[in-house]
Design a protein around this motif. Sequence first.
Motif, mmCIF file in Angstrom:
data_model
loop_
_atom_site.group_PDB
_atom_site.id
_atom_site.type_symbol
_atom_site.label_atom_id
_atom_site.label_comp_id
_atom_site.label_asym_id
_atom_site.label_seq_id
_atom_site.Cartn_x
_atom_site.Cartn_y
_atom_site.Cartn_z
ATOM 1 N N PHE A 73 0.921 18.708 8.089
ATOM 2 C CA PHE A 73 -0.387 18.148 8.397
ATOM 3 C C PHE A 73 -0.196 16.785 9.065
ATOM 4 C CE2 PHE A 73 -1.476 20.276 4.119
ATOM 5 C CZ PHE A 73 -1.484 21.533 4.710
ATOM 6 N N ILE A 74 -0.896 16.549 10.161
ATOM 7 C CA ILE A 74 -0.667 15.355 10.971
ATOM 8 C C ILE A 74 -1.987 14.619 11.187
ATOM 9 C CG2 ILE A 74 0.203 14.492 13.184
ATOM 10 C CD1 ILE A 74 1.694 17.242 13.407
ATOM 11 N N THR A 75 -2.001 13.330 10.875
ATOM 12 C CA THR A 75 -3.185 12.521 11.163
ATOM 13 C C THR A 75 -2.918 11.666 12.399
ATOM 14 O OG1 THR A 75 -2.567 10.569 9.851
ATOM 15 C CG2 THR A 75 -3.664 12.382 8.691
ATOM 16 N N PRO A 76 -3.950 11.372 13.185
ATOM 17 C CA PRO A 76 -3.770 10.540 14.383
ATOM 18 C C PRO A 76 -3.615 9.073 13.991
ATOM 19 C CG PRO A 76 -6.094 11.045 14.092
ATOM 20 C CD PRO A 76 -5.350 11.821 13.025
ATOM 21 N N PRO A 77 -3.127 8.227 14.888
ATOM 22 C CA PRO A 77 -3.002 6.798 14.581
ATOM 23 C C PRO A 77 -4.382 6.181 14.323
ATOM 24 C CG PRO A 77 -1.773 7.368 16.578
ATOM 25 C CD PRO A 77 -2.629 8.549 16.239
ATOM 26 N N GLU A 78 -4.491 5.455 13.225
ATOM 27 C CA GLU A 78 -5.756 4.826 12.844
ATOM 28 C C GLU A 78 -5.502 3.403 12.359
ATOM 29 O OE1 GLU A 78 -8.762 5.868 13.141
ATOM 30 O OE2 GLU A 78 -8.590 8.054 13.427
ATOM 31 N N THR A 79 -6.487 2.536 12.548
ATOM 32 C CA THR A 79 -6.353 1.153 12.083
ATOM 33 C C THR A 79 -6.842 0.979 10.647
ATOM 34 O OG1 THR A 79 -8.533 0.615 13.029
ATOM 35 C CG2 THR A 79 -6.589 0.188 14.404
ATOM 36 N N ARG A 80 -7.631 1.919 10.121
ATOM 37 C CA ARG A 80 -8.124 1.825 8.752
ATOM 38 C C ARG A 80 -7.346 2.796 7.867
ATOM 39 N NH1 ARG A 80 -12.547 3.658 7.353
ATOM 40 N NH2 ARG A 80 -13.011 2.258 5.613
ATOM 41 N N THR A 81 -6.693 2.255 6.850
ATOM 42 C CA THR A 81 -5.921 3.096 5.938
ATOM 43 C C THR A 81 -6.797 4.130 5.258
ATOM 44 O OG1 THR A 81 -4.463 1.216 5.524
ATOM 45 C CG2 THR A 81 -4.335 3.044 3.978
ATOM 46 N N ILE A 345 -2.702 14.696 -1.918
ATOM 47 C CA ILE A 345 -2.312 14.763 -0.506
ATOM 48 C C ILE A 345 -0.881 14.296 -0.291
ATOM 49 C CG2 ILE A 345 -4.659 14.616 0.387
ATOM 50 C CD1 ILE A 345 -4.192 11.611 0.850
ATOM 51 N N GLY A 346 -0.134 14.065 -1.370
ATOM 52 C CA GLY A 346 1.274 13.732 -1.254
ATOM 53 C C GLY A 346 1.597 12.295 -0.937
ATOM 54 N N VAL A 347 0.578 11.450 -0.835
ATOM 55 C CA VAL A 347 0.757 10.040 -0.490
ATOM 56 C C VAL A 347 -0.485 9.308 -0.956
ATOM 57 C CG1 VAL A 347 -0.238 10.326 1.827
ATOM 58 C CG2 VAL A 347 1.386 8.453 1.408
ATOM 59 N N SER A 348 -0.376 7.998 -1.209
ATOM 60 C CA SER A 348 -1.526 7.255 -1.710
ATOM 61 C C SER A 348 -1.852 6.072 -0.813
ATOM 62 C CB SER A 348 -1.259 6.741 -3.132
ATOM 63 O OG SER A 348 -0.299 5.687 -3.104
ATOM 64 N N SER A 352 0.546 3.273 1.228
ATOM 65 C CA SER A 352 0.387 2.921 2.634
ATOM 66 C C SER A 352 0.300 1.409 2.817
ATOM 67 C CB SER A 352 -0.871 3.595 3.203
ATOM 68 O OG SER A 352 -1.107 3.185 4.536
ATOM 69 N N HIS A 353 -0.473 0.756 1.964
ATOM 70 C CA HIS A 353 -0.582 -0.699 2.063
ATOM 71 C C HIS A 353 0.768 -1.372 1.841
ATOM 72 C CE1 HIS A 353 -5.121 -0.293 1.222
ATOM 73 N NE2 HIS A 353 -4.978 -0.781 2.438
ATOM 74 N N PHE A 354 1.515 -0.886 0.856
ATOM 75 C CA PHE A 354 2.813 -1.513 0.606
ATOM 76 C C PHE A 354 3.767 -1.268 1.770
ATOM 77 C CE2 PHE A 354 7.191 -1.623 -0.817
ATOM 78 C CZ PHE A 354 7.239 -2.889 -1.384
ATOM 79 N N GLN A 433 -2.111 -7.453 -1.353
ATOM 80 C CA GLN A 433 -1.549 -8.156 -2.501
ATOM 81 C C GLN A 433 -1.600 -7.286 -3.757
ATOM 82 O OE1 GLN A 433 -2.541 -12.674 -2.415
ATOM 83 N NE2 GLN A 433 -4.073 -11.722 -1.091
ATOM 84 N N ASP A 434 -2.678 -6.505 -3.907
ATOM 85 C CA ASP A 434 -2.753 -5.589 -5.056
ATOM 86 C C ASP A 434 -1.641 -4.541 -4.984
ATOM 87 O OD1 ASP A 434 -4.965 -6.954 -5.947
ATOM 88 O OD2 ASP A 434 -6.427 -5.481 -5.233
ATOM 89 N N ALA A 435 -1.347 -4.063 -3.775
ATOM 90 C CA ALA A 435 -0.301 -3.056 -3.615
ATOM 91 C C ALA A 435 1.063 -3.632 -3.986
ATOM 92 C CB ALA A 435 -0.283 -2.531 -2.181
ATOM 93 N N VAL A 436 1.339 -4.857 -3.557
ATOM 94 C CA VAL A 436 2.615 -5.487 -3.890
ATOM 95 C C VAL A 436 2.722 -5.680 -5.403
ATOM 96 C CG1 VAL A 436 3.988 -7.594 -3.645
ATOM 97 C CG2 VAL A 436 2.896 -6.570 -1.639
ATOM 98 N N SER A 437 1.631 -6.103 -6.028
ATOM 99 C CA SER A 437 1.636 -6.275 -7.488
ATOM 100 C C SER A 437 1.886 -4.955 -8.192
ATOM 101 C CB SER A 437 0.298 -6.867 -7.956
ATOM 102 O OG SER A 437 0.113 -8.169 -7.439
#
Length: 533
Positions: A73-81, A345-348, A352-354, A433-437
């Motif tokens: 499954f492939i998503t196109p490039p997007e600026t919003r996660t 979906i195999g990813v969160s 992505s943010h991290f 910052q939440d993702a890094v934490s």
Amino acid sequence: MTANQKSFEERVSALKSSGFNATLTGIKRGIEREALRINTDGTLAATPHPKALGSALTHDSITTDFSESLLEFITPPETRTTTTMEQLYDIHKYVHDNIGDEWLWPMSMPCFIDDENDIPLAYFGESNVGKMKRIYRSGLKNRYGSMMQAISGVHYNFSLPEAFWQQWAQMHGKPYSPEQVSADYFALIRNYRRLCWLIPYLYGASPSLCGSFLKNKTHNMDFSVTGKGTYYLPYATSLRMSDLGYTSSEQSSLKICYNTLDNYVRLLRGAMQTPSDRFSQFAAGEGGHYQQLSKNVLQIENELYSPIRPKQPTESMEKPTDALVKRGVSYIEVRALDVDPYSPIGVSETQSHFLDVFLLSCLLMPSKELDETQIAEANDNMRTMVLEGRKPDVTLQRDGQHVAFRDWTATLFEQFRQVASVLDEAHGDQHYQDAVSSEWQKVNDPEMTPSGKILQTLLSENKDNGTLGMELAAEYRDVFDRWHYKHQDAAVFAQAAQTSLDAQKALDAEEQEDFDKFIKDYFTKPPAKKMPD
């Protein structure tokens, strides 16, 4: 210190300026997620690629990888996660609604496959392009075995906008150009290679595997067993990334260099032209018989197994290196990610943010060229982390010295926090910052990693890998039953499927040149050189 030798701190400080900071909202990411179709008893689905999903050859977002049963499954490039994640949910929803009683396997390592000959090769039609893709997969089967090719993963595509690169060049006192952008992407890639041992620690989700995967395989791993036949290593994070998984001993002698684009292209092309003693036993067109596309170390450039790739979208039948030479690096593809079994979906979104923070940090850190010793260190560190990454007091190598995982990671996360703060300032929120934490908690407690959670479940309940996978697959089937489309509904997906089927039908109907000549022309076409400005 000269203008082009800025420190990490100086670069972070520069990113805080309003003009530079605003470009960070133009970061784009896309995701490619692989998943096996399975029956409700866990066995591999033997059905052809469902017609309702369209043509695997010409569909933009739903295709197959090695096998008819291995969807991608492939998503196109997007600026919003959030948009990327919702698009991925939409694709999963449509697929689930159009594969009958079949489910999607939620783990990277395959299970319930007794004979790898039961894994059907992907079919792409009768055009020369379709035949070439199938023969390439036949070559993978003969070279490495089908079981290895049935392993699933997640690829994370990441790019920075032109406005960012213009500011970046100005900050370093250099003229903006595609060549300079490529050089800077390669600087990012070099630091990624130095630090990518962190990826399997945080996201590795294959510390165990089904006994069927080991059938007829030689190895020297000291496995323990749980359940009725699940093999595991107590501190492993990602057996997918180990010598048992998606690796190639034949390629281990390749010294692919990430110091410059020119050198990378030269070495990759060289591997496509270097005969392999091991693969010479398979036919490559003799008498019209194809067991592989060529007898060289690499059949095509995409056969290179690497935890990261520089990428440029290709035109029809254009080699990836030709695209890179002509138009430079457009984005990078992170390939070291296991499927997250705890996400439908195999990813969160947190992941992505991290990854955005991690990759931007790799660019901001000074990046010397890699020599053979440093490449060997990077490979050894990756091997250590995939096999015993959660081991107490595990150590890594850095510049010839042993360093504690905890100490090195603590230093990195101090830098990650700075980068996350800059990204949050640009986006007006706290997600980075939440993702890094969140990921730092995994460093403090290895049991919070996906691999730790999986083993804790298997061992505490004496459960098999396959049982856990089936429980999650059933749970996610219900999730997608309840999902409401956000960006593309069923009608849009159905139209895209039909359009792709029509496109393949037209391609199959075209008069095709002799296939032997088609393949010969592909491999003998002179490599592209840089286009004049």
